[in-house]
Design a protein around this motif. Structure first.
Motif, PDB file in Angstrom:
ATOM      1  N   GLY A  46     -23.227  -6.081 -15.407  1.00 16.36           N
ATOM      2  CA  GLY A  46     -24.276  -6.434 -16.352  1.00 16.36           C
ATOM      3  C   GLY A  46     -24.366  -5.442 -17.489  1.00 16.36           C
ATOM      4  O   GLY A  46     -23.676  -4.413 -17.506  1.00 16.36           O
ATOM      5  N   VAL A  47     -25.192  -5.756 -18.466  1.00 16.19           N
ATOM      6  CA  VAL A  47     -25.410  -4.877 -19.615  1.00 16.19           C
ATOM      7  C   VAL A  47     -26.799  -4.257 -19.484  1.00 16.19           C
ATOM      8  O   VAL A  47     -27.728  -4.867 -18.950  1.00 16.19           O
ATOM      9  CB  VAL A  47     -25.294  -5.644 -20.945  1.00 16.19           C
ATOM     10  CG1 VAL A  47     -23.897  -6.143 -21.144  1.00 16.19           C
ATOM     11  CG2 VAL A  47     -26.282  -6.797 -21.007  1.00 16.19           C
ATOM     12  N   VAL A  48     -26.938  -3.019 -19.962  1.00 14.71           N
ATOM     13  CA  VAL A  48     -28.205  -2.274 -19.874  1.00 14.71           C
ATOM     14  C   VAL A  48     -28.900  -2.331 -21.230  1.00 14.71           C
ATOM     15  O   VAL A  48     -28.321  -1.939 -22.249  1.00 14.71           O
ATOM     16  CB  VAL A  48     -27.961  -0.818 -19.449  1.00 14.71           C
ATOM     17  CG1 VAL A  48     -29.287  -0.075 -19.349  1.00 14.71           C
ATOM     18  CG2 VAL A  48     -27.225  -0.766 -18.120  1.00 14.71           C
ATOM     19  N   LEU A  49     -30.127  -2.831 -21.236  1.00 15.85           N
ATOM     20  CA  LEU A  49     -30.932  -2.911 -22.455  1.00 15.85           C
ATOM     21  C   LEU A  49     -32.087  -1.919 -22.373  1.00 15.85           C
ATOM     22  O   LEU A  49     -32.616  -1.650 -21.294  1.00 15.85           O
ATOM     23  CB  LEU A  49     -31.492  -4.322 -22.641  1.00 15.85           C
ATOM     24  CG  LEU A  49     -30.487  -5.474 -22.704  1.00 15.85           C
ATOM     25  CD1 LEU A  49     -31.227  -6.797 -22.846  1.00 15.85           C
ATOM     26  CD2 LEU A  49     -29.514  -5.290 -23.855  1.00 15.85           C
ATOM     27  N   GLN A  50     -32.462  -1.389 -23.537  1.00 16.36           N
ATOM     28  CA  GLN A  50     -33.620  -0.492 -23.609  1.00 16.36           C
ATOM     29  C   GLN A  50     -34.615  -1.035 -24.615  1.00 16.36           C
ATOM     30  O   GLN A  50     -34.242  -1.497 -25.700  1.00 16.36           O
ATOM     31  CB  GLN A  50     -33.210   0.918 -24.016  1.00 16.36           C
ATOM     32  CG  GLN A  50     -34.414   1.857 -24.202  1.00 16.36           C
ATOM     33  CD  GLN A  50     -34.011   3.299 -24.415  1.00 16.36           C
ATOM     34  OE1 GLN A  50     -33.242   3.856 -23.655  1.00 16.36           O
ATOM     35  NE2 GLN A  50     -34.538   3.907 -25.456  1.00 16.36           N
ATOM     36  N   CYS A  51     -35.878  -0.985 -24.239  1.00 18.12           N
ATOM     37  CA  CYS A  51     -36.966  -1.427 -25.122  1.00 18.12           C
ATOM     38  C   CYS A  51     -37.899  -0.245 -25.369  1.00 18.12           C
ATOM     39  O   CYS A  51     -38.281   0.457 -24.431  1.00 18.12           O
ATOM     40  CB  CYS A  51     -37.725  -2.587 -24.500  1.00 18.12           C
ATOM     41  SG  CYS A  51     -39.122  -3.164 -25.501  1.00 18.12           S
ATOM     42  N   GLU A  52     -38.263  -0.033 -26.641  1.00 14.42           N
ATOM     43  CA  GLU A  52     -39.161   1.069 -26.999  1.00 14.42           C
ATOM     44  C   GLU A  52     -40.174   0.574 -28.020  1.00 14.42           C
ATOM     45  O   GLU A  52     -39.828  -0.167 -28.945  1.00 14.42           O
ATOM     46  CB  GLU A  52     -38.376   2.247 -27.553  1.00 14.42           C
ATOM     47  CG  GLU A  52     -39.246   3.467 -27.858  1.00 14.42           C
ATOM     48  CD  GLU A  52     -38.437   4.640 -28.402  1.00 14.42           C
ATOM     49  OE1 GLU A  52     -38.350   5.663 -27.724  1.00 14.42           O
ATOM     50  OE2 GLU A  52     -37.883   4.486 -29.509  1.00 14.42           O
ATOM     51  N   SER A  53     -41.415   0.999 -27.851  1.00 11.75           N
ATOM     52  CA  SER A  53     -42.479   0.634 -28.786  1.00 11.75           C
ATOM     53  C   SER A  53     -43.358   1.846 -29.033  1.00 11.75           C
ATOM     54  O   SER A  53     -43.860   2.461 -28.094  1.00 11.75           O
ATOM     55  CB  SER A  53     -43.308  -0.524 -28.230  1.00 11.75           C
ATOM     56  OG  SER A  53     -44.250  -0.968 -29.193  1.00 11.75           O
ATOM     57  N   HIS A  89     -30.688 -11.835 -27.810  1.00 12.24           N
ATOM     58  CA  HIS A  89     -29.719 -12.763 -27.216  1.00 12.24           C
ATOM     59  C   HIS A  89     -28.471 -11.973 -26.843  1.00 12.24           C
ATOM     60  O   HIS A  89     -27.842 -11.347 -27.700  1.00 12.24           O
ATOM     61  CB  HIS A  89     -29.368 -13.874 -28.203  1.00 12.24           C
ATOM     62  CG  HIS A  89     -28.317 -14.822 -27.699  1.00 12.24           C
ATOM     63  ND1 HIS A  89     -28.591 -15.809 -26.774  1.00 12.24           N
ATOM     64  CD2 HIS A  89     -26.989 -14.912 -27.978  1.00 12.24           C
ATOM     65  CE1 HIS A  89     -27.480 -16.471 -26.516  1.00 12.24           C
ATOM     66  NE2 HIS A  89     -26.496 -15.953 -27.229  1.00 12.24           N
ATOM     67  N   VAL A  90     -28.101 -12.011 -25.569  1.00  9.95           N
ATOM     68  CA  VAL A  90     -26.909 -11.308 -25.082  1.00  9.95           C
ATOM     69  C   VAL A  90     -25.761 -12.309 -24.998  1.00  9.95           C
ATOM     70  O   VAL A  90     -25.799 -13.229 -24.171  1.00  9.95           O
ATOM     71  CB  VAL A  90     -27.162 -10.674 -23.709  1.00  9.95           C
ATOM     72  CG1 VAL A  90     -25.932  -9.907 -23.249  1.00  9.95           C
ATOM     73  CG2 VAL A  90     -28.377  -9.752 -23.756  1.00  9.95           C
TER      74      VAL A  90
END
Length: 406
Positions: free
Chosen positions: A160-167, A235-236
């Motif tokens: 899988g792919v690793v996503l990061q979310c920051e706010s 979208h991946v």
């Protein structure tokens, strides 16, 4: 006559007494009305904390107080003797609180609060001491910002792919959720929270998206107290998963910085090669010059055996030429020093930008041109030296012939 004159005065006095009684009666019946619901404000906004008397009563000449439940700061605004008491106000509210003075006669003592800060959150009290009336208003302060999603890597174990979310820029502290295309919550890593010096929160989290998940992933950040929600979708593509399964690494990046670094490294290698070539040629020229100097010394030793006037003149000329050659040697040494400086500059600025590299190339080109000019001058001097040697040889022959004849 006395009865007639007293009658109007009694009527006027009665009207005044009745009027005052009505005013006092209204005052006793007036109530301070605030807000039954909390006032929600965004950081940086200007808001109004409502508070007014019903029925309306003129409060312009009364003492009015706005305070907080927190003892420090307590006084937010104090109105007394038809003016604001600035010294009573807490410094954190200086220049940020005011009343609508034109509406005090209508019983409106609402407070205007400018440039709301997270520290302003809390319960405020509106109080009129003369009427002994109090009202409360609760202020909720919030701040929200849209999250940003980025691809940080590949999880080879899960394909899988690793996503990061920051706010950044939330108040109060929010919660962060990962959702698939159907709105189902994904299992993600723990949310990291950092509170900045401005009391605003930054939240971030990572999630591993596998092939079994949908391609559309949403990062949602929400704060229920202030009813604020922000979300961003990514979208991946399927190519990421296919490439990961085959090679265990992410697709090749077309990022221009990598190409730029590669070109810069290649250019630096070329410059180093050019510098080494110039150094080799310079060393070769130095060996030739030393040979010339040795030849000149041998020739000068031979001339010492001759005592003729002609040979002395030739010796003087040759010495002058030798001095010129020495000056050329010093010039070449100076070139060597410049080359050393260029090489040192190249080593110190290996990581610099293309402008500095172009400047180094220009310096190298100048050195090459100067070296070529020195080479041309050296060859010219060698030819002149050979010519002089031939002339000396001829003079020796003539001298021997004359000696024999004599």
């Amino acid at each position: 006559m006395n009865r007639l004159s007293i009658g109007p005065q009694l009527r006027t006095t009665s009207v005044l007494v009745v009027h005052l009684l009505l005013i006092n009666l209204n005052r006793g019946l007036s109530k301070l009305i605030g807000s039954s619901q909390p006032i929600v404000a965004t950081v940086g906004d200007d808001i109004i904390l409502p508070c007014h008397l019903e029925p309306a009563v003129d409060v312009a000449a009364m003492t009015l107080e706005w305070t907080t439940s927190d003892p420090d700061p307590r006084f937010v605004f104090v109105w007394r003797a038809a003016r604001e008491l600035v010294l009573s106000k807490h410094p954190s509210y200086k220049g940020r609180t005011s009343l609508f003075t034109d509406e005090l006669k209508q019983g409106n003592i609402s407070l205007k609060l400018s440039e709301v800060k997270p520290a302003d959150e809390g319960k405020y009290q509106c109080f009129i001491p003369k009427l002994n009336e109090t009202s409360f208003v609760e202020l909720l302060v919030g701040a929200a910002a849209s999250p940003v999603i980025s691809l940080t890597g590949i999880d080879g174990d899960k394909d899988g792919v690793v996503l990061q979310c920051e706010s950044k820029g939330w108040y109060p502290e929010p919660e962060l959720l990962w959702l698939d295309a159907e709105g189902k919550i994904l299992s993600a890593g723990p949310t990291e929270t950092v509170r900045g010096p401005d009391d605003l929160y930054t939240v971030s989290s990572r999630v591993t998206v596998e092939k079994r998940h949908s391609n559309n992933i949403t990062c949602r950040v929400q704060q229920r107290n202030i009813n604020q929600t922000r979300e961003t979708q990514i979208h991946v593509p399927d190519d990421f998963f296919q490439f990961n399964i085959q090679s265990g690494s992410p697709p090749p990046s077309t990022s221009s910085p990598a190409v730029t670094v590669g070109l810069a490294v290649s250019l630096v290698v070329c410059i180093v090669f050019i510098l080494l070539l110039v150094f080799f040629l310079w060393k070769k020229n130095m060996i030739k010059l030393k040979k010339c100097q040795w030849g000149e010394n041998d020739h000068a030793a031979k001339k010492n055996f001759s005592k003729s006037k002609t040979e002395e003149q030739i010796s003087i000329k040759e010495e002058r030429e030798g001095e010129q050659l020495m000056r050329k040697v010093e010039k070449i040494k100076h070139i060597k020093e410049k080359q050393a400086e260029v090489q040192q500059l190249q080593e110190e600025r290996m990581e610099t930008n293309n402008t500095e590299v172009n400047q180094l190339k220009t310096d190298v080109q100048k050195l090459k041109e100067e070296k070529q000019r020195s080479e041309d001058q050296r060859q010219k001097l060698e030819k002149e030296l050979e010519t002089k040697k031939q002339e000396v040889h001829d003079l020796l022959r003539v001298s021997l012939v004359l000696h024999v004849c004599l």
